[in-house]
Design a protein around this motif. Structure first.
Motif, PDB file in Angstrom:
ATOM      1  N   ARG A  64       0.758   6.980  -6.637  1.00  0.00           N
ATOM      2  CA  ARG A  64      -0.326   7.967  -6.755  1.00  0.00           C
ATOM      3  C   ARG A  64       0.177   9.389  -6.536  1.00  0.00           C
TER       4      ARG A  64
ATOM      5  N   HIS B 282       1.590   1.813  -3.521  1.00  0.00           N
ATOM      6  CA  HIS B 282       0.413   2.429  -4.166  1.00  0.00           C
ATOM      7  C   HIS B 282       0.393   3.940  -3.917  1.00  0.00           C
TER       8      HIS B 282
ATOM      9  N   HIS C  54       0.829  -1.214   0.000  1.00  0.00           N
ATOM     10  CA  HIS C  54       0.000   0.000   0.000  1.00  0.00           C
ATOM     11  C   HIS C  54       0.863   1.264   0.000  1.00  0.00           C
TER      12      HIS C  54
ATOM     13  N   ARG D  93      -2.695  -5.825   1.203  1.00  0.00           N
ATOM     14  CA  ARG D  93      -1.852  -4.696   0.771  1.00  0.00           C
ATOM     15  C   ARG D  93      -1.203  -3.926   1.924  1.00  0.00           C
TER      16      ARG D  93
ATOM     17  N   ILE E 195      -0.147   4.806 -11.187  1.00  0.00           N
ATOM     18  CA  ILE E 195      -0.506   3.695 -10.287  1.00  0.00           C
ATOM     19  C   ILE E 195       0.458   2.524 -10.463  1.00  0.00           C
TER      20      ILE E 195
ATOM     21  N   ASP F  92      -2.781  -5.496  -6.871  1.00  0.00           N
ATOM     22  CA  ASP F  92      -3.506  -5.139  -5.651  1.00  0.00           C
ATOM     23  C   ASP F  92      -4.236  -6.345  -5.072  1.00  0.00           C
TER      24      ASP F  92
END
Ligand code: 2HG
Ligand code: ZN
Length: 463
Positions: A122, A118, A115, A135, A127, A131
């Motif tokens: 972002r 991620h 995560h 995560r 991205i 997933d």
């Protein structure tokens, strides 16, 4: 350090963090399988590549086995240390090292949580699309070691599609740099791909360069209730043909019961045997109309009994929870897990055979299935009846897994779709890989790890 080998390690690496307290040995010695009693010699938490190399050199000299360790969310016993190994946790090597806007790559250390990757992607308007529910706790190094899949494979593929470079310390302690972020590199064997999915038996990933991509268009999330199993693949074919799918996941009424009991909210009234959570591009009205039309078509044909479309982000999250919360809701029961795959075209025939097999072999046992049906990947969680002793239960499940492996073999499938072989499935590797392949795998292992110190006993019995 009372152990002479550990004393030598501390002498060589005075700054290395080493843990030997009983609670640490237990914590770092197991993964989510909770089947084996952890019994590592010690836990090493290196902070640099140099330290990882030095630990491996030491391990070779003292013949100490090393278990590489990420977030330990694995479900196949791949990160279990139950035999006096040193667990090499990458947890302190958890930083983002570089973002390259031109290459659109993120270079990270292996202990970083998925995560966090991620979020980092972002923050640059891009991205990292792999997933899944773990995560928050799993690490990218572990994802690479098992070629993790998850809920967006249907759109983006597995982890291996997104790794453009790796730095790896081999079993003999050598540092090698693989592919160096290149998109095109036709210069012989691609060791990067060999390392991905090798379950810590060839080398330890100490740095990874990840490919990023543009975010998908705005999407919608739909929950569908289905009357029977045949409808599942019919709805999938319909939706795949008409919509741009980001995910297509299924679960059964039993799975739903468990997530609801665990705090998730019911979204469809009534009892139906099968459910699908699907997410698809819905940037504009025509795309949203197409989704509605597909749903109505399925309703008319009787393939779908009911459905809801999330009207808000919060509702989308609530619908996803019905699918993503299953593993956690079952965890207290420590289920026996199968994670199988067949080609999509083989799913209907396989599902029928599998259902008959499970009904016959587990008449008194609760079996929960769910998974990434759009990828031909099914998760089977078998729950131990309270009156059955653990040992007898495992023996029964092993017997059924043997039969399941034979069924998979007939359908050209795999005994491990995305969780890896680890300790849990090594007895069934032959159902998925030929003797010639396994001999080559063993040979490759000898080249990368001549003394067999890396994660011995995982993937196949050593020797
Ligand atoms: C998932 O798809 C994970 O949710 C876990 O792969 C599956 O718990 C399982 O069997
Ligand atoms: Zn899964």
């Amino acid at each position: 350090m009372s152990d002479a080998r550990l004393a030598d390690l501390s002498r060589r690496l005075p700054d290395l963090r080493l843990l030997v307290a009983a609670a640490d040995l237990e914590h770092y010695g197991r993964d989510w399988t909770r089947r084996w009693t952890p019994a590592p010699l010690a836990i090493a938490l290196p902070a640099s590549i140099d330290e990882v190399q030095a630990i491996l050199c030491w391990a070779n000299e003292h013949d100490v086995a090393i278990v590489p360790s990420g977030g330990r969310t694995g479900l196949s016993g791949g990160a279990v240390a139950a035999n006096g190994e040193v667990v090499l946790s990458l947890q302190r090597m958890n930083r983002v090292l570089d973002f390259d806007a031109v290459d659109r790559t993120l270079t990270v250390q292996p202990g970083i949580a998925l995560h966090t990757v991620h979020e980092a992607a972002r923050s640059h308007g891009l991205i990292y699309p792999v997933d899944f529910a773990a995560r928050g706790s799993c690490s990218i190094g572990g994802n690479i070691a098992t070629n993790a899949g998850g809920i967006r494979v249907i759109r983006y593929g597995n982890t291996r599609e997104w790794i453009v470079g790796l730095q790896v310390v081999t079993g003999s302690g050598e540092l090698i740099e693989l592919n160096r972020g290149l998109i095109k590199n036709s210069s012989g064997y691609d060791f990067r791909q060999l390392l991905i999915g090798s379950e810590g038996t060839l080398g330890i990933v100490v740095e990874a360069t990840l490919k990023l991509t543009d975010p998908p268009p705005p999407s919608q999330v739909m929950l569908l209730a289905l009357p029977d199993m045949d409808a599942l693949m019919q709805v999938f074919a319909l939706f795949r043909a008409r919509l741009a799918l980001q995910a297509f996941e299924f679960f059964t009424d039993r799975a739903l019961e468990h997530v609801l009991a665990h705090g998730a909210q019911r979204a469809i009234e009534g009892d139906y045997p099968y459910y699908v959570v699907t997410e698809f591009d819905a940037a504009d009205e025509p795309a949203q109309d197409a989704a509605l039309a597909a749903f109505e078509h399925a309703l008319e044909r009787g393939w779908v009994s009911d459905g809801v479309i999330a009207q808000s982000e919060a509702q989308a999250t609530a619908l996803w929870r019905l699918r993503e919360g299953i593993t956690e809701s079952l965890a207290p029961r420590r289920p026996y897990k199968n994670d199988v795959s067949v080609r999509i075209s083989a799913v209907p025939a396989f599902l029928h055979e599998m259902q008959a097999l499970l009904a016959h072999e587990y008449p008194q046992v609760e079996v929960v299935w769910f998974g990434h049906i759009g990828d031909g990947n099914l998760h089977i969680n078998v729950l131990r009846p309270e009156e059955l002793a653990e040992e007898a239960f495992i023996a029964q499940c092993e017997h059924v897994t043997k039969l399941l492996a034979a069924t998979l073999q007939r359908h050209g499938g795999s005994i491990s779709a995305e969780h890896g072989i680890g300790l849990v499935k090594r007895a069934y590797l032959e159902s998925t890989r030929s003797a010639a392949e396994i001999a080559l795998m063993r040979g490759v292992r000898k080249v990368f790890d001549p003394n067999g110190i890396l994660n011995p006993g995982k993937l196949f019995a050593d020797g």
